[in-house]
Design a protein around this motif. Structure first.
Motif, short mmCIF file in Angstrom:
data_model
loop_
_atom_site.label_atom_id
_atom_site.label_comp_id
_atom_site.label_asym_id
_atom_site.label_seq_id
_atom_site.Cartn_x
_atom_site.Cartn_y
_atom_site.Cartn_z
N HIS A 174 0.87 -1.17 0.00
CA HIS A 174 0.00 0.00 0.00
C HIS A 174 0.90 1.22 0.00
O HIS A 174 1.64 1.47 0.97
CB HIS A 174 -0.90 -0.01 1.23
N SER A 449 -1.94 -11.73 5.03
CA SER A 449 -1.93 -10.60 4.11
C SER A 449 -2.28 -9.35 4.91
O SER A 449 -2.18 -9.34 6.14
CB SER A 449 -2.94 -10.82 2.98
N HIS A 450 -2.71 -8.31 4.22
CA HIS A 450 -3.10 -7.10 4.94
C HIS A 450 -4.29 -7.36 5.86
O HIS A 450 -4.44 -6.70 6.89
CB HIS A 450 -3.44 -5.98 3.96
N PHE A 507 2.56 -9.58 2.65
CA PHE A 507 2.21 -8.17 2.81
C PHE A 507 3.40 -7.41 3.36
O PHE A 507 4.09 -7.88 4.27
CB PHE A 507 1.01 -7.99 3.73
N ILE A 518 -2.43 -2.37 11.60
CA ILE A 518 -2.73 -1.28 10.68
C ILE A 518 -4.02 -0.60 11.13
O ILE A 518 -5.05 -1.25 11.26
CB ILE A 518 -2.90 -1.80 9.24
#
Length: 672
Positions: A174, A449-450, A507, A518
């Motif tokens: 990102h 992953s995220h 990620f 996050i």
């Protein structure tokens, strides 16, 4: 009737659904013929972005929009003080298309504008559906379209397509949170600071999130408003092109998250009520709203919607040289109930009439279009229902995706770590969970992953180490929780990639065990960027264990990239010892040995292997990777047998507890 499609021949359980599968294939073929109507291919059809939107021609500016329910449209902006005027009124053409022609000197690069759209019961300012540049006023927070016509066109330095490489090793990133500073990062910063890291780490594919414009930063880019616009938070279209061009120069493919599964509800910024009808691009009635995502559902049965979405695919591939897409929310597209609250325990659930047949047709056409534009492009489906044929070729009866995300693997690791005592882990179950997949498809394996890093959840490293990650990651410190967590973290990531069904994903930041979740700026955290960034300095600090984890990931990725074709081979199990918790399997010419026993090391442990000599090429226990250095990396190992010419021989090894070893098989020369 005997099966005629390879998909059914591969999976005889699908024979009962042969007519349905063939019907879906025929429906896609019929829809393609209907759409083309004189065009030679889907590539010729998907040119909506060249017709609609704002364009500078030899005769001046031309602006076109499809708005069948509108009664009048005006161009408003800095050119006329945002006021409606007949001078800038559109003319209605056939099929609900509106058009406005202007002299070249009327608009200039950087000018702001919007559309003033009227319909029978109301009026509103709108952004063009095909707009390619949108910016937000930081004071009023209002979004406007911006003329993007630089004096010089971007010159691509690396124009050759990235060839069809070995297995995709994907670095999910990102751009906005790829900076260590507490702010929104830019394309240029990513190009200068992060691309070299990814290249050094050995990943060959970058997956960029949140590229399409979205009004709410915290949506992670999944509530898209402007499908043809590069998110201006990160920079300009030129900046994104420079990033992709440089990645290509480094030999890395770039794919982006493509959100065609739903659309943001916003009316001023998005398509929610573009021409006043509310259902121009979307379903009417109950099917319009996505009950779980608070968004709008595209009506894939409308040819105009197909034109819009297929043109969007060609736009990103042609204008930005994208090498493919990760299609978001495919499960939601496939089923009328979006796959919610379904366990998918029966094949009937894939063919019982509760599927969105129009969406299924669209996905097949999307994948066909991608291969027409670039035969080496890759398409990835985020899909969790197990839909048969999702990643099978279209001629075989499938939908044509190259890969399915193996979404069950992160869930498996979370459940195992959280609910099962380490001493009760079963190596056979681990191997089955990681390697199990449909025969006809390739999958992308990943430990996390995220999704697993979002606030409210925990990354694997956090589940293993917890709060000790803040106080005991110095290489000189002694902490049982940290040593255990680091050892298992390396093993989990190595066995996940080694048993992959075709490709692997990581990620950004997880490669070195980034310590925090996050959490994008929002009212609940006082609009802070503290947790929407990556602390690269942790991986660069040679006094911290994060550097050791980063070293291991780099060695692991480069080993796989150099030695294994994940998309051409499968893991071959040779040992599942539940008593000692030792697992061994081959992948191509490499032998992977895992000892998941938390306390007991195995001495002179014999493993049945192919005849030959073996060289240790990776040990998770090496000191450079934060281990104890219990295995001699310089030693050669020779298989042995109790009788000559045996096909299966034994390899005697020392396998420390919580350790993974990778050996390369070196065939012995025959003596004549």
């Amino acid at each position: 009737m005997p099966p005629t499609l390879k998909l059914i021949n591969t999976d005889p359980l699908l024979e009962n659904y042969q007519l349905k599968i063939e019907g879906r294939k025929i429906a896609a073929e019929q829809k393609e013929r209907e759409l083309l109507q004189g065009s030679d291919s889907l590539t010729d059809f998907a040119n909506g972005y060249l017709f609609f939107g704002l364009h500078l021609t030899d005769y001046g500016w031309i602006l076109r929009e499809w708005a069948p329910h509108a009664t009048q449209i005006y161009l408003v902006g800095e050119l006329n003080n945002w006021q409606d005027s007949d001078e800038f009124a559109f003319t209605r053409k056939e099929h609900g298309v509106w058009e406005l022609a202007l002299a070249a000197e009327v608009l200039h690069h950087g000018d702001l504008y919007r559309l003033s759209v009227y319909w029978e019961s109301g009026h509103g300012h709108r952004l063009p559906a095909y707009v390619t540049r949108v910016v937000q006023d930081l004071e009023t927070l209002v979004f406007s379209a911006q003329v993007w016509q630089p004096k010089t066109n971007f010159i691509w330095r690396n124009t050759g397509r990235i060839s069809k490489q070995k297995s995709p090793l994907i670095y999910e990133a990102h751009v906005g949170m790829a900076t260590e500073e507490e702010k929104v990062g830019s394309f240029n910063e990513f190009r200068h600071n992060v691309l070299p890291r990814i290249r050094k780490a050995g990943y060959n594919t970058i997956q960029l999130m949140a590229v399409q414009e979205h009004p709410y930063y915290g949506s992670f880019g999944y509530h898209v408003s402007n499908y043809f616009a590069v998110s201006s938070r990160f920079g300009t279209p030129t900046d994104l092109k420079a990033l992709i061009d440089e990645a290509h120069g480094m030999g890395m493919r770039v794919i982006i998250d493509l959100v065609h599964s739903h659309s943001v509800k916003n009316e001023n910024e998005g398509l929610g009520n573009f021409d006043g009808s509310g259902h121009q691009y979307f379903h009417e009635g109950a099917r319009r709203n996505h009950q779980a995502w608070d968004s709008l559902c595209f009506d894939y049965g409308k040819n105009e919607v197909l034109h819009f979405l297929l043109s969007n695919i060609k736009y990103w591939m042609s204008e930005f040289h994208c090498d493919g897409f990760r299609f978001d929310g495919v499960t939601s597209m496939l089923y009328l109930n979006h796959g919610l609250n379904c366990d998918f325990i029966s094949y009937d659930m894939y063919f019982d009439g509760k599927q969105d047949e129009d969406a299924i047709v669209y996905l097949a056409l999307a994948n066909k279009l991608m291969k027409q534009i670039n035969p080496n492009s890759i398409s990835i489906a985020e899909e969790m229902s197990g839909y048969p044929g999702l990643a099978a070729p279209i001629p075989d009866g499938g939908l044509g995706f190259d890969y399915r995300l193996a979404m069950g693997i992160p869930d498996y690791w979370i459940k195992l770590i959280k609910d099962v005592k380490e001493e009760d882990w079963r190596v056979g179950d681990i191997f089955f969970a990681l390697s199990n997949k449909r025969v006809e498809e390739k999958t992308i394996s990943y430990a996390e992953s995220h999704d697993q890093a979002l606030v409210g959840d925990k990354t694997i490293i956090f589940r293993l180490i917890d709060k000790a990650i803040y106080w005991n990651m110095h290489k000189g410190s002694q902490c049982i929780e940290v040593e255990r967590g680091i050892a298992l973290y390396k093993m989990i990531r190595l066995i996940t990639i080694a048993s992959s069904g075709g490709a692997y994903l990581n990620f950004m930041g997880n490669e070195f065990g980034h310590p925090e979740w996050i959490d994008f700026p929002r009212q609940g955290n006082n609009w802070s960027y503290k947790y929407a960034r990556r602390q690269w300095s942790l991986a660069d600090n040679k006094e911290l264990r994060f550097e050791s984890l980063n070293n291991f990931d780099q060695a692991m990725i480069q080993l796989i990239d150099n030695k294994i074709e994940l998309n051409k081979s499968l893991p071959e199990s040779i040992l599942q010892d539940e008593t000692h918790k030792v697992l061994a399997f081959y992948r191509d010419n490499l032998l992977f040995v895992f000892n998941f026993n938390p306390t007991v090391s195995c001495f002179d442990y014999e493993i049945p292997v192919r005849p030959g000599k073996y060289k240790l090429i990776l040990s998770s226990d090496a000191e450079v990777f934060g281990g104890f250095g219990r295995v001699d990396a310089s030693q050669l190992y020779y298989s042995k047998t109790s009788f000559p010419m045996a096909k299966i021989q034994m390899l005697s090894l020392y396998v420390p507890s919580r350790c993974a070893l990778v050996f390369e098989s070196i065939p012995s020369k025959r003596v004549i």
